[in-house]
Motif scaffolding. Sequence first.
Motif, PDB file in Angstrom:
ATOM      1  N   LEU A 141       0.837  -1.197   0.000  1.00  0.00           N
ATOM      2  CA  LEU A 141       0.000   0.000   0.000  1.00  0.00           C
ATOM      3  C   LEU A 141       0.876   1.254   0.000  1.00  0.00           C
ATOM      4  O   LEU A 141       1.986   1.247   0.505  1.00  0.00           O
ATOM      5  CB  LEU A 141      -0.913   0.010   1.226  1.00  0.00           C
ATOM      6  CG  LEU A 141      -1.929  -1.131   1.320  1.00  0.00           C
ATOM      7  CD1 LEU A 141      -2.579  -1.149   2.699  1.00  0.00           C
ATOM      8  CD2 LEU A 141      -2.990  -0.993   0.237  1.00  0.00           C
ATOM      9  N   THR A 142       0.334   2.319  -0.563  1.00  0.00           N
ATOM     10  CA  THR A 142       1.031   3.597  -0.618  1.00  0.00           C
ATOM     11  C   THR A 142       0.253   4.636   0.168  1.00  0.00           C
ATOM     12  O   THR A 142      -0.962   4.769  -0.014  1.00  0.00           O
ATOM     13  CB  THR A 142       1.167   4.079  -2.078  1.00  0.00           C
ATOM     14  OG1 THR A 142       1.904   3.107  -2.820  1.00  0.00           O
ATOM     15  CG2 THR A 142       1.874   5.421  -2.144  1.00  0.00           C
ATOM     16  N   VAL A 143       0.931   5.338   1.073  1.00  0.00           N
ATOM     17  CA  VAL A 143       0.279   6.433   1.790  1.00  0.00           C
ATOM     18  C   VAL A 143       0.047   7.577   0.807  1.00  0.00           C
ATOM     19  O   VAL A 143       0.974   8.041   0.138  1.00  0.00           O
ATOM     20  CB  VAL A 143       1.139   6.914   2.972  1.00  0.00           C
ATOM     21  CG1 VAL A 143       0.501   8.137   3.636  1.00  0.00           C
ATOM     22  CG2 VAL A 143       1.314   5.802   3.989  1.00  0.00           C
ATOM     23  N   SER A 144      -1.208   8.027   0.679  1.00  0.00           N
ATOM     24  CA  SER A 144      -1.535   9.113  -0.243  1.00  0.00           C
ATOM     25  C   SER A 144      -1.870  10.412   0.476  1.00  0.00           C
ATOM     26  O   SER A 144      -1.847  11.481  -0.136  1.00  0.00           O
ATOM     27  CB  SER A 144      -2.713   8.712  -1.142  1.00  0.00           C
ATOM     28  OG  SER A 144      -3.849   8.369  -0.362  1.00  0.00           O
ATOM     29  N   ASP A 145      -2.175  10.344   1.782  1.00  0.00           N
ATOM     30  CA  ASP A 145      -2.432  11.572   2.542  1.00  0.00           C
ATOM     31  C   ASP A 145      -2.421  11.255   4.034  1.00  0.00           C
ATOM     32  O   ASP A 145      -2.745  10.136   4.454  1.00  0.00           O
ATOM     33  CB  ASP A 145      -3.778  12.187   2.154  1.00  0.00           C
ATOM     34  CG  ASP A 145      -3.961  13.587   2.755  1.00  0.00           C
ATOM     35  OD1 ASP A 145      -2.947  14.294   2.897  1.00  0.00           O
ATOM     36  OD2 ASP A 145      -5.103  13.957   3.083  1.00  0.00           O
ATOM     37  N   VAL A 146      -2.020  12.254   4.814  1.00  0.00           N
ATOM     38  CA  VAL A 146      -2.121  12.177   6.271  1.00  0.00           C
ATOM     39  C   VAL A 146      -2.867  13.418   6.725  1.00  0.00           C
ATOM     40  O   VAL A 146      -2.396  14.539   6.510  1.00  0.00           O
ATOM     41  CB  VAL A 146      -0.729  12.106   6.935  1.00  0.00           C
ATOM     42  CG1 VAL A 146      -0.874  12.085   8.452  1.00  0.00           C
ATOM     43  CG2 VAL A 146       0.047  10.883   6.448  1.00  0.00           C
TER      44      VAL A 146
ATOM     45  N   THR B  82      -3.531   4.001  -0.924  1.00  0.00           N
ATOM     46  CA  THR B  82      -3.976   3.589  -2.248  1.00  0.00           C
ATOM     47  C   THR B  82      -3.194   2.360  -2.685  1.00  0.00           C
ATOM     48  O   THR B  82      -2.117   2.055  -2.158  1.00  0.00           O
ATOM     49  CB  THR B  82      -3.796   4.698  -3.303  1.00  0.00           C
ATOM     50  OG1 THR B  82      -2.404   5.058  -3.362  1.00  0.00           O
ATOM     51  CG2 THR B  82      -4.632   5.908  -2.983  1.00  0.00           C
ATOM     52  N   HIS B  83      -3.767   1.668  -3.666  1.00  0.00           N
ATOM     53  CA  HIS B  83      -3.092   0.527  -4.292  1.00  0.00           C
ATOM     54  C   HIS B  83      -3.469   0.501  -5.766  1.00  0.00           C
ATOM     55  O   HIS B  83      -4.635   0.685  -6.131  1.00  0.00           O
ATOM     56  CB  HIS B  83      -3.511  -0.791  -3.646  1.00  0.00           C
ATOM     57  CG  HIS B  83      -2.942  -2.004  -4.349  1.00  0.00           C
ATOM     58  ND1 HIS B  83      -1.616  -2.340  -4.257  1.00  0.00           N
ATOM     59  CD2 HIS B  83      -3.523  -2.934  -5.165  1.00  0.00           C
ATOM     60  CE1 HIS B  83      -1.400  -3.440  -4.967  1.00  0.00           C
ATOM     61  NE2 HIS B  83      -2.528  -3.808  -5.533  1.00  0.00           N
ATOM     62  N   GLU B  84      -2.447   0.308  -6.608  1.00  0.00           N
ATOM     63  CA  GLU B  84      -2.671   0.185  -8.054  1.00  0.00           C
ATOM     64  C   GLU B  84      -2.518  -1.278  -8.434  1.00  0.00           C
ATOM     65  O   GLU B  84      -1.452  -1.866  -8.259  1.00  0.00           O
ATOM     66  CB  GLU B  84      -1.668   1.054  -8.813  1.00  0.00           C
ATOM     67  CG  GLU B  84      -1.873   1.045 -10.314  1.00  0.00           C
ATOM     68  CD  GLU B  84      -0.887   1.955 -11.035  1.00  0.00           C
ATOM     69  OE1 GLU B  84      -0.625   1.709 -12.230  1.00  0.00           O
ATOM     70  OE2 GLU B  84      -0.373   2.903 -10.397  1.00  0.00           O
ATOM     71  N   ASN B  85      -3.592  -1.886  -8.966  1.00  0.00           N
ATOM     72  CA  ASN B  85      -3.533  -3.303  -9.304  1.00  0.00           C
ATOM     73  C   ASN B  85      -2.915  -3.510 -10.687  1.00  0.00           C
ATOM     74  O   ASN B  85      -2.479  -2.560 -11.341  1.00  0.00           O
ATOM     75  CB  ASN B  85      -4.922  -3.948  -9.206  1.00  0.00           C
ATOM     76  CG  ASN B  85      -5.919  -3.346 -10.197  1.00  0.00           C
ATOM     77  OD1 ASN B  85      -5.540  -2.737 -11.204  1.00  0.00           O
ATOM     78  ND2 ASN B  85      -7.200  -3.523  -9.914  1.00  0.00           N
TER      79      ASN B  85
ATOM     80  N   ARG C 212      -7.368   1.985  -6.136  1.00  0.00           N
ATOM     81  CA  ARG C 212      -8.372   1.878  -5.083  1.00  0.00           C
ATOM     82  C   ARG C 212      -7.831   2.556  -3.834  1.00  0.00           C
ATOM     83  O   ARG C 212      -6.617   2.644  -3.634  1.00  0.00           O
ATOM     84  CB  ARG C 212      -8.719   0.421  -4.789  1.00  0.00           C
ATOM     85  CG  ARG C 212      -9.327  -0.330  -5.965  1.00  0.00           C
ATOM     86  CD  ARG C 212      -9.665  -1.742  -5.569  1.00  0.00           C
ATOM     87  NE  ARG C 212     -10.629  -1.778  -4.480  1.00  0.00           N
ATOM     88  CZ  ARG C 212     -10.850  -2.841  -3.693  1.00  0.00           C
ATOM     89  NH1 ARG C 212     -10.127  -3.937  -3.851  1.00  0.00           N
ATOM     90  NH2 ARG C 212     -11.752  -2.786  -2.731  1.00  0.00           N
ATOM     91  N   GLY C 213      -8.719   3.042  -2.997  1.00  0.00           N
ATOM     92  CA  GLY C 213      -8.289   3.773  -1.817  1.00  0.00           C
ATOM     93  C   GLY C 213      -9.025   3.366  -0.555  1.00  0.00           C
ATOM     94  O   GLY C 213     -10.172   2.906  -0.605  1.00  0.00           O
ATOM     95  N   TRP C 214      -8.334   3.529   0.587  1.00  0.00           N
ATOM     96  CA  TRP C 214      -8.914   3.237   1.899  1.00  0.00           C
ATOM     97  C   TRP C 214      -8.477   4.313   2.879  1.00  0.00           C
ATOM     98  O   TRP C 214      -7.449   4.980   2.677  1.00  0.00           O
ATOM     99  CB  TRP C 214      -8.436   1.868   2.412  1.00  0.00           C
ATOM    100  CG  TRP C 214      -8.831   0.720   1.540  1.00  0.00           C
ATOM    101  CD1 TRP C 214      -9.945  -0.057   1.631  1.00  0.00           C
ATOM    102  CD2 TRP C 214      -8.074   0.210   0.432  1.00  0.00           C
ATOM    103  NE1 TRP C 214      -9.941  -1.018   0.657  1.00  0.00           N
ATOM    104  CE2 TRP C 214      -8.812  -0.874  -0.100  1.00  0.00           C
ATOM    105  CE3 TRP C 214      -6.871   0.567  -0.169  1.00  0.00           C
ATOM    106  CZ2 TRP C 214      -8.369  -1.613  -1.199  1.00  0.00           C
ATOM    107  CZ3 TRP C 214      -6.426  -0.148  -1.266  1.00  0.00           C
ATOM    108  CH2 TRP C 214      -7.169  -1.222  -1.769  1.00  0.00           C
ATOM    109  N   GLN C 215      -9.226   4.446   3.961  1.00  0.00           N
ATOM    110  CA  GLN C 215      -8.891   5.396   5.013  1.00  0.00           C
ATOM    111  C   GLN C 215      -8.774   4.671   6.347  1.00  0.00           C
ATOM    112  O   GLN C 215      -9.666   3.908   6.732  1.00  0.00           O
ATOM    113  CB  GLN C 215      -9.948   6.493   5.109  1.00  0.00           C
ATOM    114  CG  GLN C 215      -9.938   7.435   3.912  1.00  0.00           C
ATOM    115  CD  GLN C 215     -10.943   8.551   4.051  1.00  0.00           C
ATOM    116  OE1 GLN C 215     -11.995   8.381   4.671  1.00  0.00           O
ATOM    117  NE2 GLN C 215     -10.637   9.702   3.474  1.00  0.00           N
TER     118      GLN C 215
END
Length: 760
Positions: free
Chosen positions: A83-88, A98-101, A107-110
């Motif tokens: 996973l990649t951190v996209s915002d804090v 986020t994750h790029e398949n 796709r994104g999660w919080q």
Amino acid sequence: MSSRERLSKERYEHAEKLMRHRRPTLVPGELLTPNWHGETLWFDVGPETLLVDPVASTTRAAYDRERAALPLREATGLELSELTVSDVDPVDDVVSFTHENDEHELRGWQLSLADYTVLPRPGPTRTPWERPSPDGRWVAFVRDHDVWVRSRADGEERALTSDGTPDQCYAECPDTGQRRPLHEILGSRMAPALLWSSDSRRVLTHRLDQRGVRMTTLVHASPSPDGPPRYDHYRYPLPGDDIVPTGQLLSIEVESGAITWAAHEPVLLQLLQYSAPTFRGELWFAGDDVAYFLSRSRDVREISLCRFDLGTGRVRTVLTETDPLRVELNPTSAELPIVRVLPGRGEVLWWSQRDGHGHLYRYDEDGHLLGRLTSGDWVVRQILHVDADESMALVVTAGRTPDDPYVRQLLEIDLSNGSIRTVVEDDLDHEFSASPSGRYVVDRASRTDVAPVTTVIEVRTGAAHEVHRVDPSPLIALGWSPPIRFSVLAADGRTPLWGTLTVPHGLDETRSYPLIDDLYPGPQQNRSSPAWRAPFHIQDMDSLASLGIATMTLDGRGTPGRSRAFHRFSYGNLADAGCVADHVSAIHQLAERHPWIDLGRVGAKGHSGGGRATVRSMLTAPELYRVGAAWGGTQDERFYQSYWLEGYQGPRDEDDWAEVSNPALAGRLQGSLFLAHGELDDNVLLSQTIRLISALTDANKDYELVLLPGTEHGFAGRRAYLYRRTWDFLVRHLLEMDPPEGVELTEPPLLMDAPAFLRC
């Protein structure tokens, strides 16, 4: 059978550990990308994410990785490392991932830091080649040469244009800027060349016109093991062609679909290195109802700033700058135009070299000169931040220290009277990022021999909070030592030049060592740097040092970043390839200082323009350059993209243009030459190297040629093989040893830290 000593396989394995793409693992934090969320800041340092509060002067982990791993795995089906951190967001106490398949869907999660629960981010997935609107309601994309939008609420899609064709397409770069072979290798494509207004009502873009542009063909001889050859046709204008790519600017209202065309002739896209105005910072919003753009003449001797009314389509020329040779709006091609429109003040900040150095001038909105803001024998490199209400600007400069004209520093300038206050000024080089308000800056300070230290500085008080300090000990443990920053005199005996020297590992000054001149002649970018980390296009100088080969980089006369006169030494003088005489002079001066440099074992290597300079150096200074490795070189720029020769050599003159040809001098070759080219190079065509080897063959000259099938200008997917073959060549001809057998290097990633516009 060779009787020479064979270099051990372990030497290559050790050298590979020092390749540039391995550095982030060896020295975490060497490349820190600051991410602002309001006035707070977060960085990734290796696997960790750090949160910085400039107000409280604190740095801490943004979240508990051990605690987050399980809920993230359960919610995403992925490990934390995937996973990649996209915002804090420290206000809502949320970290976004986020994750790029494999299908390039994002796709994104919080992650809620209150209870470490994980929820999907709202809205459907999107791809990296879509542009989300600021309010999150839409994504814009290109389909079949037209601009479309999709609602993120329900997935409904709608076309905003309907008449796009392959020759007249919307929001796309010209063919030579599409980088299609690279995107095919990566399974990706280029993002649309468009901008959203801040209120998400409009998109701003262009309609590309390539009708009548010269066509060329890329031949993919073996696209699959069992398939026939494939022929890819695309447009590639040459110097002097009557027709080059242009773009008609337009604005589209998303809800109504209404299109407003700019009442202005199409802008020339060939002058943006075949990119698009939005990628190159030459088209931008100023508020939600007005845009500005830059319009250039084909000979680059005139540039205008134009105002585009997005409601009526009316275009007004605000100001125009002319020059008898060439107008520049920034020191190097890796930097965006240094132009700021200040709508609240009705003013424009404009960068110009009219007095001999790149400085800022202040105009009113009608193009009347109000005065100059900066002056002196130094250069403005960047406008970091402007506070129009406070009438202050933060400006990055170079050349204010006599020790090194490339060292960057930070000034605060009063826009009303031009008074200057020093914010950061010492003998280190500095990279900066400003907070949205400009109250704080991130300062990454370093030097070739000083590892980076990152601090957050409060601009008005100068209070500094150290965030991270790079530990170079893992590099040192591998035998590495920092490059030497040096100054020498040019071939004229008067002009000081700067460069770097990377010394062989375990240097024994009683022995002699070969030297490689790692070349890129410009004239649009520098080869050397005073910073800890070398420019992105230098990948293996530490590896060569590990093998026992010293490496020099030098910015000779004709390269950018200093005075106008220094840069213009190369104008109309591309044949000299970055001033070969300056490099020859520098090498002799270094050999006087460092007697361990063996002037009988000097070589050159380079890629693209550097490949051209490598061959030119061997042909014009064969008494020094006895070995050369040239990758993807522009060996005859009459047959390279039109903007290059027209923009840097001057108006069409057949005799003058013929001077740039390396094949015309092929009979002069005396040393050992290694050539490499990608089969699908859509930037520097394979025909460039074919022209050279044809002339070399006719002249009965020997050479080595590596043709890399199925790859492009950056050799994606084949770089490991190319590095190994290049090292083998240099080991044989400079170390005078046989290379190891059975070595297979690991394929490095592509463009991992290139300027953003090169990654588009």
